[in-house]
Design a protein around this motif. Structure first.
Motif, short mmCIF file in Angstrom:
data_model
loop_
_atom_site.label_atom_id
_atom_site.label_comp_id
_atom_site.label_asym_id
_atom_site.label_seq_id
_atom_site.Cartn_x
_atom_site.Cartn_y
_atom_site.Cartn_z
N GLU A 136 38.09 12.39 5.93
CA GLU A 136 37.85 13.81 6.23
C GLU A 136 38.06 14.09 7.71
N ALA A 137 37.67 13.13 8.56
CA ALA A 137 37.90 13.30 10.00
C ALA A 137 39.39 13.39 10.31
N GLU A 138 40.19 12.56 9.65
CA GLU A 138 41.65 12.64 9.83
C GLU A 138 42.17 14.01 9.44
N TRP A 139 41.71 14.53 8.33
CA TRP A 139 42.15 15.85 7.89
C TRP A 139 41.80 16.91 8.93
N ALA A 140 40.59 16.81 9.48
CA ALA A 140 40.17 17.78 10.49
C ALA A 140 41.06 17.70 11.72
N VAL A 141 41.35 16.49 12.19
CA VAL A 141 42.19 16.32 13.37
C VAL A 141 43.60 16.86 13.12
N GLN A 142 44.14 16.57 11.95
CA GLN A 142 45.48 17.05 11.62
C GLN A 142 45.56 18.58 11.67
N VAL A 143 44.50 19.23 11.23
CA VAL A 143 44.46 20.69 11.30
C VAL A 143 44.30 21.17 12.75
N LEU A 144 43.36 20.59 13.47
CA LEU A 144 43.09 21.03 14.84
C LEU A 144 44.29 20.83 15.75
N LYS A 145 45.09 19.81 15.49
CA LYS A 145 46.28 19.57 16.32
C LYS A 145 47.26 20.72 16.26
N THR A 146 47.24 21.47 15.17
CA THR A 146 48.18 22.59 15.05
C THR A 146 47.80 23.75 15.96
N GLY A 147 46.61 23.71 16.54
CA GLY A 147 46.16 24.80 17.40
C GLY A 147 46.68 24.71 18.82
N GLY A 148 47.30 23.59 19.17
CA GLY A 148 47.87 23.45 20.50
C GLY A 148 46.88 23.16 21.61
N LYS A 149 45.64 22.85 21.26
CA LYS A 149 44.61 22.51 22.23
C LYS A 149 44.35 21.01 22.20
N PRO A 150 43.80 20.43 23.28
CA PRO A 150 43.38 19.03 23.21
C PRO A 150 42.34 18.85 22.10
N VAL A 151 42.39 17.68 21.46
CA VAL A 151 41.50 17.42 20.32
C VAL A 151 40.69 16.15 20.56
N ALA A 152 39.38 16.27 20.34
CA ALA A 152 38.47 15.12 20.35
C ALA A 152 37.96 14.92 18.94
N ALA A 153 37.71 13.67 18.56
CA ALA A 153 37.18 13.36 17.23
C ALA A 153 36.02 12.39 17.37
N SER A 154 34.91 12.76 16.76
CA SER A 154 33.68 11.98 16.92
C SER A 154 33.05 11.77 15.54
N MET A 155 32.86 10.52 15.17
CA MET A 155 32.30 10.21 13.86
C MET A 155 30.83 9.80 13.98
N CYS A 156 30.04 10.12 12.96
CA CYS A 156 28.62 9.73 12.97
C CYS A 156 28.48 8.38 12.26
N ILE A 157 29.02 7.35 12.92
CA ILE A 157 28.99 6.00 12.37
C ILE A 157 28.43 5.03 13.40
N GLY A 158 28.00 3.89 12.92
CA GLY A 158 27.56 2.82 13.79
C GLY A 158 28.50 1.63 13.67
N PRO A 159 28.08 0.46 14.11
CA PRO A 159 28.94 -0.73 14.07
C PRO A 159 29.38 -1.14 12.66
N GLU A 160 28.67 -0.69 11.61
CA GLU A 160 29.06 -1.05 10.25
C GLU A 160 30.22 -0.20 9.74
N GLY A 161 30.55 0.87 10.46
CA GLY A 161 31.68 1.69 10.05
C GLY A 161 31.30 2.89 9.21
N ASP A 162 32.30 3.50 8.57
CA ASP A 162 32.03 4.74 7.83
C ASP A 162 31.38 4.44 6.48
N MET A 163 31.12 5.49 5.72
CA MET A 163 30.35 5.33 4.48
C MET A 163 31.12 4.61 3.38
N HIS A 164 32.40 4.38 3.58
CA HIS A 164 33.18 3.59 2.63
C HIS A 164 33.56 2.24 3.21
#
Length: 418
Positions: free
Chosen positions: A176-204
């Motif tokens: 889902e984070a990738e999808w968000a970044v792909q959309v935000l990139k079309t806006g022509g602004k710098p993009v930051a991406a921040s996940m709510c994960i720890g050292p174990e990684g994402d929920m999958h």
């Protein structure tokens, strides 16, 4: 022209800062600057009576703009130079989830949030970031097209309001984070991406290193983590991200905006599995001195966008700004009312308090909770459900009596197996 307090030979003097005013987030990070983020608006405004716990939605930008404006100003005074729009959970599918019925659309809330953030940012050397976050639609297994349409609708407001950069934050699933970044990139602004994960990684189970590589390849120039875990755990996760990006031969800037709560016993789901969440987390709150250690550790591992999320109050951000004052060349305006390392306690009437006016004391203090019958750690409620599980399917209707009966049975089962 703006004025800020400059750290020079261990003294503070006033200096005029010009020229940098037009620098964006990437220009600042490329120049090696430390950028200080703000804190956790959702929790802070819930405690102040302007956000409802449960939906956690930001309609206060319309209903109580003075409260949002004041919190922005307090973070600015504390040293933050990013004013993040108060747009957490402001997508239309979240605003109408589980029986919530508001008079305002996501676009109205987001436009008001942009206006407030821009107003306060103009009072100092701050940038404005417009944010999107995870959606009920993704948890309910809606299609990529449907989820991306939600992000696009939010982004259009930020582009219209001409924010300085965009943040995709608070994502538990890298897809889902990738999808968000792909959309935000079309806006022509710098993009930051921040996940709510720890050292174990994402929920999958996708590792922080792989998450980072995927986010950079999706188009994010700044990557990191926010929320769910305490500062040192988040710094460790970003360190793993950085190693993954470098191993892949890619480049990125790094950010961290953690909780202001100690979470040593948490698993991959983070603090929301703690039985104290959300109304009894206060005993876990980090002190300002803990924040000094966090800021220094984040800087040491190469993170240059350093802020906070849930639980962070302005005094926490001030501590981050004070710790990194030598590197940044400035002290925050709020430090005029705060003696470094308690030095102003020399003015106290009681001699034993005056004796605490030194760094050595506060670096080594061991705070007590004052709760003799409470444990030092809790047992997280590990339900083990994530996207694709029936219990995470969302809907517009209010949570039913039958649904509540089911979750209470699940809670009982989880506690008995803990």
């Amino acid at each position: 022209m703006i004025h800020s307090i400059v750290w020079l030979k261990h003294e503070c003097t006033v200096q005029t800062v010009e020229g940098r005013r037009n620098w964006g987030i990437l220009e600042r990070l490329n120049a090696g600057e430390v950028v200080i983020g703000d804190g956790g608006f959702v929790i802070a405004l819930e405690k102040r009576g302007y956000v409802k716990a449960g939906p956690w939605t930001p309609e206060a930008t319309v209903t109580h703009p003075e409260a949002v404006r004041q919190l922005h100003r307090e973070f600015l005074r504390a040293g933050a130079n990013v004013m993040q729009t108060f747009t957490f959970y402001s997508s239309d599918d979240k605003l109408e989830n589980r029986g919530q019925s508001l008079k305002y659309t996501g676009a109205q809330i987001n436009e008001a949030a942009c206006d407030l953030a821009k107003e306060v940012a103009s009072e100092g050397d701050a940038l404005v970031a417009g944010g999107v976050c995870q959606t009920p639609s993704y948890l309910s297994c809606k299609s990529e097209t449907e989820v991306k349409a939600i992000f696009k609708k939010q982004m259009e407001v930020y582009i219209k309001k001409n924010v300085d950069f965009l943040i995709a934050e608070y994502f538990e699933h890298v897809e889902e984070a990738e999808w968000a970044v792909q959309v935000l990139k079309t806006g022509g602004k710098p993009v930051a991406a921040s996940m709510c994960i720890g050292p174990e990684g994402d929920m999958h189970g996708v590792s922080p290193a792989e998450c980072a590589v995927r986010l950079v390849k999706a188009g994010s120039q700044i990557i990191g983590v926010n929320c769910h875990f305490d500062p040192m755990t988040c710094v460790q996760a970003v360190k793993m991200m950085k190693a993954g990006v470098e191993k892949a031969g890619l480049k990125a800037h790094y950010m961290v905006q953690p909780l202001a709560y100690h979470t040593p016993e948490c698993n991959c789901q983070g603090h929301i599995e703690l039985p104290e969440f959300p109304f009894a987390l206060e005993p876990r709150t980090l002190t300002r001195w803990d924040m000094h250690k966090y800021a220094r550790e984040a800087y040491k591992v190469g993170i240059r966008f350093i802020g906070g999320c849930c639980g962070f109050e302005p005094y926490h951000i001030r501590a981050v700004a004070e710790e990194l004052a030598p590197e940044r060349g400035i002290m925050p305006p709020g430090s005029e009312k705060h003696g470094m390392w308690g030095s102003a306690l020399e003015m106290h009437t009681k001699p034993w308090v005056r004796a605490r006016s030194r760094r050595e004391y506060w670096e080594n203090v061991m705070p007590a909770s004052g709760r003799p019958k409470c444990p030092s750690l809790s047992t997280p409620e590990c339900w083990g459900v994530t996207k694709g599980h029936a219990d995470l399917l969302q809907h517009k209707e209010a949570t039913s009596t039958q649904e509540m009966k089911h979750v209470l049975e699940m809670q009982k089962k989880a506690k008995s197996s803990a």
